[in-house]
Design a protein around this motif. Structure first.
Motif, PDB file in Angstrom:
ATOM      1  N   THR A  47       1.075  -0.778   0.067  1.00 16.12           N
ATOM      2  CA  THR A  47      -0.438  -0.212   0.363  1.00 16.12           C
ATOM      3  C   THR A  47       1.624   0.878   0.147  1.00 16.12           C
ATOM      4  O   THR A  47       0.418   2.325  -0.903  1.00 16.12           O
ATOM      5  CB  THR A  47      -0.897  -0.240   0.833  1.00 16.12           C
ATOM      6  N   VAL A 127      -6.371   4.777   1.695  1.00 19.10           N
ATOM      7  CA  VAL A 127      -6.311   4.124   1.296  1.00 19.10           C
ATOM      8  C   VAL A 127      -8.024   3.945   1.954  1.00 19.10           C
ATOM      9  O   VAL A 127      -8.389   3.225   3.299  1.00 19.10           O
ATOM     10  CB  VAL A 127      -5.219   2.495   1.846  1.00 19.10           C
ATOM     11  N   THR A 240      -3.120   1.235   7.427  1.00 15.38           N
ATOM     12  CA  THR A 240      -3.849   1.371   6.577  1.00 15.38           C
ATOM     13  C   THR A 240      -6.085   0.640   7.513  1.00 15.38           C
ATOM     14  O   THR A 240      -6.869   1.141   6.885  1.00 15.38           O
ATOM     15  CB  THR A 240      -4.099  -0.129   5.752  1.00 15.38           C
TER      16      THR A 240
END
Length: 534
Positions: A47, A127, A240
């Motif tokens: 990510t 994200v 995240t």
């Protein structure tokens, strides 16, 4: 005496086996948690790459100036090097660019959570959780960032299919029988190591959710999506908000422990009987030979070589001593190899940083027009060469493949001809910049700027002197005249050939097209240093 030894030995065996059971389970739990952490860390790295991509694209001056068509073309070129696609939307959610569709095609309007929109408008890259793409119709993950286009706030997103995260499980090699699952902050399955397509988007069982709510990391009992009782280890990413779950069926865990205890019981009993029978017979000899092994182990700990055993000894002791001797030599070899690797890594990092510094100074300091674009394209060419070298462990690169990577934007308009040639990393990086500059100049002023223009690249190598000769010939383009003074691209090519590769370049500005020829010496295959940076 034997019976008096056996009774406490059997009792001790019972305690040891019980301890071995507890220790085995604890080891399995720790291994599960370690695996979950490693998988979660790899997901975070993946990510982070997405965030870097979207933030880099958001800084593109063409996009900020409102030239959506040009940015669409650039974004597509960038996406050729990785999976996923790029989407640009306004604040209301109307898509303006989606590289899954041709530029100018009708695009839908999307809805996103208000909290996510507020974060993006505040300039924070985010994200997303799992969602279904409006255009792709597949489960996707979005990495978004704010970008101001002509002074107005917009959202730039790098989108990847959720299934791409299954590569994490393959990289980390989840043990057979274990199931790894990646879930978002809403407890929806993003990716799964088993039956991924079936379970993506499903909510994990309630028992698992209760465990996840109690702590950011831990081990507990649950039930799999298939309804199988399991033991799970989980850890939540602070980056995240996603959770990585590793599960193992309880029956398999119990069976493994029981098998281990049974094997340990049999081995322990057999060794006990044999040990008592042989103890009096070989105790003195073993003690002497064990003292030799102890001395050898101490020598390894002190970094000293272990010599060959002297005199006769038991076969097992001799094998251990031989293994210790081999281990001492291997440790010395690894130590020397590590030094070479570290020196080589430092050398390559310094060279790469020097190259980037020189490109930045030349591009932004002297060129006019679009220096950021030119600098980015050069970095992309350099990155492509690095990617090619990384696939071969930084040991070599094929010349034909390197040229095709550097000139692939022009497709079949370029013909390649020459024998297989392996390049060392230093030569490959330098030549990637040479081919990029030649292709760029041809696309702007030479044969590749005309529809009928063509380029042929020929090369040959002298087997005796290992001198490589490269010839770039342009035909079918506009009439060519020699420039009044060499531009930056010409100087970069000349410098790369002469200084970096100790070769000789030649530019022949013929009326019908440029002919560029370069000769450079290649090191002998056995003289190329091992160059894996890791």
């Amino acid at each position: 005496m034997t019976v008096s030894l056996l009774v406490p030995a059997v009792l001790s065996m019972g305690f040891l086996l019980a301890g071995a059971d507890r220790h085995g389970r604890a080891q399995t739990y720790q291994q599960m948690l370690t695996t979950a952490r490693a998988l979660s860390g790899t997901v975070d790295q993946q990510t982070a790459v997405g965030i870097a991509v979207v933030e880099t694209l958001a800084s593109d001056q063409t996009l900020q100036a409102g030239d959506l068509k040009e940015f669409d073309a650039r974004a597509r070129r960038v996406m050729e090097l990785r999976t996923g696609w790029v989407v640009v939307t306004d604040v209301a959610g109307q898509q303006l660019i989606n590289t899954l569709r041709p530029f100018g095609a009708p695009l839908p309007q999307v809805q996103r959570p208000q909290q996510l929109t507020q974060a993006l408008m505040a300039g924070q890259s985010r994200v997303s959780d799992l969602r279904v793409g409006r255009v792709s119709k597949k489960p996707v993950i979005t990495v978004g960032a704010r970008v101001d286009i002509e002074g107005q706030p917009h959202l730039l997103a790098y989108v990847v299919e959720a299934a791409s995260f299954t590569s994490v499980f393959r990289q980390q090699r989840v043990p057979d029988g274990w199931i790894a699952t990646l879930v978002d902050s809403n407890y929806k399955v993003i990716a799964r190591s088993a039956d991924n397509a079936m379970w993506t988007g499903r909510t994990v069982p309630a028992a698992t959710i209760e465990s996840l709510k109690r702590a950011h990391e831990g081990i507990g009992k649950s039930v799999s999506l298939e309804g199988v009782p399991t033991v799970v280890a989980y850890t939540r990413s602070a980056q995240t908000g996603w959770t990585l779950i590793v599960a193992i069926p309880r029956a398999e865990l119990d069976g493994a422990v029981i098998r281990s205890v049974a094997v340990a019981t049999g081995v322990f009993g057999l060794l006990l009987v044999l040990g008592i029978s042989m103890a009096l017979f070989v105790s003195r000899g073993i003690n002497r030979q064990v003292s030799v092994l102890v001395a050898a182990a101490r020598a390894i700990g002190e970094g000293q070589p272990v010599g060959e055993p002297s005199g006769r000894s038991l076969e097992e002791v001799a094998a251990i001593h031989d293994a210790l001797a081999v281990a001492s030599r291997e440790l010395k070899t690894r130590e020397d190899r590590q030094k070479v690797m570290i020196n080589e890594l430092n050398h390559r990092v310094k060279n790469t940083l020097a190259t980037v510094q020189a490109l930045a100074r030349q591009t932004f300091g002297k060129l006019e027009g679009a220096p950021v674009e030119m600098f980015t394209e050069r970095l992309i060419a350099l990155s492509a060469a690095h990617d090619l070298l990384t696939r071969s462990g930084w040991s070599k690169a094929d010349l034909d493949e390197l040229m095709r990577v550097c000139t692939r934007a022009h497709g079949e308009r370029i013909a390649y001809s020459g024998p297989p040639v392996s390049l060392d990393p230093h030569t490959a990086v330098a030549l990637s910049m040479v081919f990029h500059e030649l292709a760029t100049n041809s696309a702007k002023y030479g044969a590749l700027s005309a529809p009928a223009g063509r380029v042929s690249i020929d090369w040959r190598i002298d087997p005796q002197t290992r001198v490589l000769t490269l010839v770039w010939i342009e035909t079918g383009g506009p009439p060519v005249t020699a420039p009044s003074k060499p531009g930056f691209g010409t100087r970069l090519i000349d410098s790369s050939i002469r200084r970096e590769l100790k070769g000789s370049p030649s530019f022949d500005f013929r009326l019908e097209g440029l002919v560029f020829e370069a000769t450079l010496p290649l090191p002998a295959p056995d003289a190329v240093r091992w160059a894996n940076p890791f």
